[in-house]
Design a protein around this motif. Structure first.
Motif, PDB file in Angstrom:
ATOM      1  N   LEU A  27     -43.404   2.185 -75.411  1.00  0.00           N
ATOM      2  CA  LEU A  27     -42.622   3.380 -75.079  1.00  0.00           C
ATOM      3  C   LEU A  27     -43.363   4.681 -75.383  1.00  0.00           C
ATOM      4  O   LEU A  27     -42.778   5.761 -75.277  1.00  0.00           O
ATOM      5  N   PHE A  28     -44.638   4.613 -75.745  1.00  0.00           N
ATOM      6  CA  PHE A  28     -45.401   5.819 -76.069  1.00  0.00           C
ATOM      7  C   PHE A  28     -45.533   6.737 -74.852  1.00  0.00           C
ATOM      8  O   PHE A  28     -45.174   7.915 -74.916  1.00  0.00           O
ATOM      9  N   TRP A  29     -46.064   6.226 -73.733  1.00  0.00           N
ATOM     10  CA  TRP A  29     -46.254   7.059 -72.542  1.00  0.00           C
ATOM     11  C   TRP A  29     -44.923   7.514 -71.942  1.00  0.00           C
ATOM     12  O   TRP A  29     -44.804   8.683 -71.548  1.00  0.00           O
ATOM     13  N   LEU A  34     -41.141  12.127 -71.161  1.00  0.00           N
ATOM     14  CA  LEU A  34     -39.858  12.777 -71.419  1.00  0.00           C
ATOM     15  C   LEU A  34     -40.063  14.143 -72.071  1.00  0.00           C
ATOM     16  O   LEU A  34     -39.420  15.130 -71.693  1.00  0.00           O
ATOM     17  N   ILE A  35     -40.984  14.221 -73.019  1.00  0.00           N
ATOM     18  CA  ILE A  35     -41.281  15.498 -73.679  1.00  0.00           C
ATOM     19  C   ILE A  35     -41.861  16.479 -72.673  1.00  0.00           C
ATOM     20  O   ILE A  35     -41.496  17.669 -72.658  1.00  0.00           O
ATOM     21  N   GLY A  39     -40.236  19.983 -71.595  1.00  0.00           N
ATOM     22  CA  GLY A  39     -41.012  21.224 -71.711  1.00  0.00           C
ATOM     23  C   GLY A  39     -41.133  21.944 -70.379  1.00  0.00           C
ATOM     24  O   GLY A  39     -41.037  23.179 -70.316  1.00  0.00           O
ATOM     25  N   GLY A  40     -41.341  21.198 -69.307  1.00  0.00           N
ATOM     26  CA  GLY A  40     -41.446  21.801 -67.975  1.00  0.00           C
ATOM     27  C   GLY A  40     -40.146  22.457 -67.541  1.00  0.00           C
ATOM     28  O   GLY A  40     -40.151  23.566 -66.988  1.00  0.00           O
ATOM     29  N   VAL A  41     -39.043  21.804 -67.801  1.00  0.00           N
ATOM     30  CA  VAL A  41     -37.742  22.393 -67.445  1.00  0.00           C
ATOM     31  C   VAL A  41     -37.504  23.640 -68.282  1.00  0.00           C
ATOM     32  O   VAL A  41     -37.043  24.669 -67.761  1.00  0.00           O
ATOM     33  N   GLY A  42     -37.811  23.561 -69.564  1.00  0.00           N
ATOM     34  CA  GLY A  42     -37.625  24.740 -70.418  1.00  0.00           C
ATOM     35  C   GLY A  42     -38.495  25.911 -69.987  1.00  0.00           C
ATOM     36  O   GLY A  42     -38.061  27.060 -70.026  1.00  0.00           O
ATOM     37  N   TYR A  43     -39.699  25.619 -69.550  1.00  0.00           N
ATOM     38  CA  TYR A  43     -40.620  26.671 -69.128  1.00  0.00           C
ATOM     39  C   TYR A  43     -40.187  27.289 -67.788  1.00  0.00           C
ATOM     40  O   TYR A  43     -40.137  28.513 -67.640  1.00  0.00           O
ATOM     41  N   PHE A  44     -39.874  26.444 -66.819  1.00  0.00           N
ATOM     42  CA  PHE A  44     -39.569  26.949 -65.478  1.00  0.00           C
ATOM     43  C   PHE A  44     -38.118  27.394 -65.291  1.00  0.00           C
ATOM     44  O   PHE A  44     -37.818  28.109 -64.338  1.00  0.00           O
TER      45      PHE A  44
END
Length: 182
Positions: A27-29, A34-35, A39-44
């Motif tokens: 589940l690492f990748w 997910l992170i 982060g992309g949603v938070g940025y855009f």
């Protein structure tokens, strides 16, 4: 002690020895994905102003989360192995559930195969050759050496018990008959 109708003692109840899953390293990748999506949603989210852009952003985030995180998580959760005193139970599948059982008393060969990454985490693929078309593989289980030792011991113990029961059922009496004496 309860006994069966033949008069032999009842077998001990079946106990669960271990419940296993593949190493959580799988589940690492998906977790990194997910992170990255979060982060992309938070940025855009603060940079888009049109309604269609917001809908597109959240839709893409939902699809990416579903494909890159939830699907691998569901696959990882759907595969599990249970070792009991009498058998090994393998369950896997999401929409079609498959359950396979291997009795310890039938006997099988147990081997461990490791990659260098699995060696670092003390995990490995436990291959069980039970005489079927292809070997059964417990994929990337933690502490693979312990699993191999436990399965070998359980198999030897079960075969000993089955052998003793078979010997008791086949023997008629304890008297020895001497042939050819008058």
């Amino acid at each position: 002690m309860s006994s069966t109708p033949e008069g032999s003692p009842a077998p001990p109840p079946e106990r669960v020895i271990a419940r296993l899953r593949s190493n959580a390293r799988a589940l690492f990748w998906p977790s990194l994905a997910l992170i990255a999506v979060a982060g992309g949603v938070g940025y855009f989210a603060g940079r888009v102003s049109e309604v269609w852009e917001v809908v597109l952003l959240w839709s893409a985030a939902a699809v990416a989360t579903l494909l890159l995180f939830l699907l691998p998580l569901a696959v990882w959760l759907s595969r599990r192995y249970t070792v009991t005193t009498r058998r090994l139970i393998l369950r896997h599948g999401f929409f079609v559930r498959v359950r396979q059982e291997l009795l310890h008393s039938r006997g099988y060969d147990v081997a461990v195969k490791r990659t260098w990454l699995q060696s670092m985490f003390r995990s490995g693929d436990v291959r069980i050759n039970s005489g079927l078309d292809r070997p059964v593989v417990l994929k990337d289980v933690p502490k693979a050496d312990q699993v191999q030792r436990a399965l070998s011991e359980l198999m030897e113990h079960a075969q000993t018990i089955v052998g003793v029961r078979r010997q008791q059922s086949e023997s008629v009496s304890d008297e020895t008959t001497v042939w050819g004496s008058r």
